[in-house]
Scaffold this active site. Structure first.
Site, PDB file in Angstrom:
ATOM      1  N   ASP A   1      -3.363  -8.791   8.578  1.00  0.00           N
ATOM      2  CA  ASP A   1      -2.180  -8.550   9.398  1.00  0.00           C
ATOM      3  C   ASP A   1      -2.147  -7.110   9.892  1.00  0.00           C
ATOM      4  O   ASP A   1      -1.493  -6.801  10.895  1.00  0.00           O
ATOM      5  CB  ASP A   1      -0.902  -8.898   8.636  1.00  0.00           C
ATOM      6  CG  ASP A   1      -0.737  -8.148   7.335  1.00  0.00           C
ATOM      7  OD1 ASP A   1      -1.750  -7.720   6.749  1.00  0.00           O
ATOM      8  OD2 ASP A   1       0.407  -8.004   6.862  1.00  0.00           O
TER       9      ASP A   1
ATOM     10  N   LEU B   1      -3.527  -1.756  -1.742  1.00  0.00           N
ATOM     11  CA  LEU B   1      -3.450  -2.873  -2.659  1.00  0.00           C
ATOM     12  C   LEU B   1      -3.849  -4.091  -1.843  1.00  0.00           C
ATOM     13  O   LEU B   1      -3.089  -4.562  -0.997  1.00  0.00           O
ATOM     14  CB  LEU B   1      -2.033  -3.041  -3.219  1.00  0.00           C
ATOM     15  CG  LEU B   1      -1.810  -4.229  -4.156  1.00  0.00           C
ATOM     16  CD1 LEU B   1      -2.618  -4.069  -5.436  1.00  0.00           C
ATOM     17  CD2 LEU B   1      -0.331  -4.392  -4.479  1.00  0.00           C
TER      18      LEU B   1
ATOM     19  N   GLU C   1       3.768  -6.463   4.705  1.00  0.00           N
ATOM     20  CA  GLU C   1       3.315  -7.787   5.099  1.00  0.00           C
ATOM     21  C   GLU C   1       4.092  -8.218   6.341  1.00  0.00           C
ATOM     22  O   GLU C   1       5.323  -8.169   6.356  1.00  0.00           O
ATOM     23  CB  GLU C   1       3.565  -8.820   3.988  1.00  0.00           C
ATOM     24  CG  GLU C   1       2.975  -8.470   2.634  1.00  0.00           C
ATOM     25  CD  GLU C   1       1.456  -8.508   2.604  1.00  0.00           C
ATOM     26  OE1 GLU C   1       0.859  -9.065   3.549  1.00  0.00           O
ATOM     27  OE2 GLU C   1       0.882  -7.975   1.635  1.00  0.00           O
TER      28      GLU C   1
ATOM     29  N   CYS D   1       0.832  -1.198   0.000  1.00  0.00           N
ATOM     30  CA  CYS D   1       0.000   0.000   0.000  1.00  0.00           C
ATOM     31  C   CYS D   1       0.865   1.245   0.000  1.00  0.00           C
ATOM     32  O   CYS D   1       2.086   1.183  -0.041  1.00  0.00           O
ATOM     33  CB  CYS D   1      -0.916   0.005   1.226  1.00  0.00           C
ATOM     34  SG  CYS D   1      -1.851  -1.520   1.457  1.00  0.00           S
TER      35      CYS D   1
END
Length: 610
Positions: A102, A51, A79, A2
């Site tokens: 997450d 995203l 991530e 993102c």
């Protein structure tokens, strides 16, 4: 993956400044094409472009810890690969979760551990937490600096973003380049902290920043340390295999199509093999991982070796794909498309910098665009050369003896921008390089009693991991995110990096070759031809039509405003006058940078304070 942005000002109420945070957020739509959102408090505004990769429905951001009266709000990119384990631990401590993302794990981890959450996260990430109760901003960047995070001071606070362009959408930040910025850009030393832009800084890899009413404080929560290596060679090879295996398999999770970049080299082949095997474990023996390579339409006929390339990639990539059992594709580019100014401008805009590698950047951007038609996540072999000693400078006696950054012996001054003589005298880049080199060596940790060879090789690896790798990660992030593609880099797993950094050099090349420990990890999962293939860099076109077109673009670029203020036209002329079929790599890169400089100046129109 993102884009994040925001600002804090203790001197104003920002709740009525929605257009500003919306404009900052909009600059990163390419990084997050799936969704966007903003959050405004009295003294803080946060923005996010998403995203969607994990928990498509539930991962909206900015994410508050409570919907009624938030105590903390998170905007996050990246991530965290151990989020399942952390979620279980947090649940045991009484936390309740509303999503599978997450993102929420990071938010609840902040609630539980505060700033100490950084010691528990494994992955690639950059995030900001605004603590409404404490009136406090926390900025965090992952250990190796895979994900970018920039900031600049403003009246009463600061602005931040995944890319500098987000900062420039704020009315108090102007794109200005001074002498220090040009030194950073054209010295090719890849410092972290300062940037080409005056007043704009990076959060350090493995670093965090805190802003409250008392000011800004930065600290490193992780960095490379030296310690004695006590295991024998067989144990070390086994441990490296376990760490590489764990890192690659842990990065497979996604709720969107995933693929691998497969060049036919050792690094990408091992990653592809491990991920393909894990996919079959999870989805059944018929599951096939997509893999991609890039080539040029002229390459099979016109390939010629140079200082960075010893062979044609495509046959090796095809052989590796067949051996692994991946669904392999080669994206073939017409070299002439690399001259398209629309493509080149998109690359320069994505980088926010005048420094790149020309056609290799443009081709990578186009490769990512083709991959994005089928996949949202790709795994890459980036960082293996830094971790395992793959570059020529680890093995070349001249490079080992040189008292400068080793890559400068490969790139050389001829590949850098030829600086206008008056500007060069003002910048004193040679002096800047020497000072930076000395301070860089002073920062290298050592083990007492190590041999001269081990001492020097530790220096080379530290320089490679803390400097050279930075620009490769920037390149991979910017060009992939400009196409809405997330690229994961298993060799940047910090446990693998720590262990390999402390393995003796005698083990890293125990068989007399580069990356010996990684080659041992690849036994049985990669073709022998790939295992023993020499190091090969990212491919470049050799087509004379491309060289002629590049010379034309460079001549036009020299007429652009301010280009002559920076570039030395006299030095560039020799590259312009060289026959196209004789244009060597260094001279061509010089022309590439003139073209990119003109595009960069035209797009940003920065104030040049030199």
């Amino acid at each position: 993956m993102c884009g994040i942005t925001g600002w804090v000002s203790f001197h104003q109420d920002v709740r009525h400044s929605a257009p500003v945070i919306e404009a900052m957020t909009a600059t990163m739509t390419l990084r997050g094409p799936d969704a966007g959102g903003v959050w405004l408090g009295r003294h803080a505004a946060l923005g996010h472009r998403r995203l969607a990769v994990i928990d498509i429905e539930g991962g909206a951001q900015p994410m508050p810890d409570r919907h009624d009266e938030p105590g903390a709000v998170l905007t996050y990119s990246g991530e965290v690969y151990n989020h399942h384990e952390l979620r279980a631990e947090l649940r045991a401590r009484g936390h309740r979760f509303e999503t599978r993302s997450d993102t929420e794990v990071v938010l609840r981890a902040y609630q539980e551990w505060g700033d100490a959450l950084v010691d528990r996260l494994e992955g690639m990430y950059a995030f900001a937490v605004w603590d409404e109760r404490e009136q406090r901003l926390l900025l965090v960047r992952d250990r190796l600096g895979v994900k970018p995070l920039f900031w600049a001071g403003i009246d009463g606070g600061l602005v931040f973003g995944s890319e500098p362009k987000a900062l420039f959408a704020h009315p108090e930040v102007t794109p200005t380049v001074d002498a220090d910025g040009l030194r950073e850009a054209y010295s090719l030393l890849f410092n972290t902290g300062p940037t080409v832009w005056s007043g704009v800084r990076e959060v350090h890899p493995g670093g965090l920043l805190v802003l409250d009413r008392s000011g800004v404080r930065e600290r490193r929560y992780w960095e490379l340390t030296a310690r004695p290596h006590t295991e024998d060679l067989d144990t070390t090879k086994e441990r490296i295999g376990e760490l590489v295996n764990r890192a690659a398999r842990a990065q497979l999770e996604a709720d969107v199509p995933l693929c691998s970049l497969l060049s036919g080299g050792l690094d990408s082949t091992i990653v592809t093999a491990l991920v393909a095997d894990e996919l079959r474990v999870q989805e059944g023996p018929q599951a096939k991982l997509r893999s991609y390579a890039v080539d040029y339409s002229d390459q099979a006929e016109q390939f010629t070796g140079d200082v960075l390339r010893t062979g044609h990639d495509t046959p090796y990539a095809a052989e590796a794909g067949a051996f692994i059992g991946s669904e392999h594709s080669t994206v073939v580019l017409d070299p002439r498309t690399l001259l398209d100014l629309e493509h080149r401008r998109a690359v320069v805009v994505s980088r926010d910098s005048p420094i790149g590698v020309g056609d290799m950047d443009t081709s990578l951007y186009l490769l990512f665009g083709e991959i994005r038609k089928h996949s949202t996540v790709a795994l890459s072999g980036e960082a293996a050369d830094e971790v395992f000693g793959g570059y020529p400078w680890f093995h070349n006696p001249k490079a080992l003896a040189a008292q400068t950054f080793p890559w400068l012996l490969v790139t050389g001054d001829e590949a850098a921008m030829p600086i206008n003589p008056d500007l060069a005298a003002h910048l004193r880049i040679a002096e800047f390089r020497d000072d930076t080199y000395r301070s860089s060596l002073a920062a290298v940790p050592h083990v007492e009693g190590e041999s001269a060879t081990e001492h020097r090789q530790r220096e080379m690896q530290h320089l490679s991991l803390t400097r050279w790798l930075r620009q490769l990660l920037h390149r991979k992030d910017r060009l992939s995110m400009a196409q809405g593609l997330e690229v994961r880099v298993p060799y940047c797993d910090h446990r693998l990096v720590e262990y390999a950094f402390n393995a003796p050099w005698a083990m890293k090349n125990y068989d007399g070759r580069e990356k010996s420990l990684l080659r041992a990890a690849g036994q049985g999962i990669a073709p022998e031809s790939v295992l023993w293939r020499p190091k090969n860099h990212y491919p470049a076109t050799h087509h004379a039509d491309y060289n002629r077109g590049l010379q034309r673009l460079a001549r036009e670029a020299l007429d652009a405003p301010h280009v002559r203020d920076i570039a030395d036209e006299t030095v560039i002329k020799s590259s312009l006058d060289t026959p196209a079929d004789q244009l060597e790599w260094g001279h061509r890169l010089r022309l590439e940078r003139v073209v990119d400089l003109a595009l960069w100046l035209d797009h940003h129109r920065p104030a040049l304070a030199v």
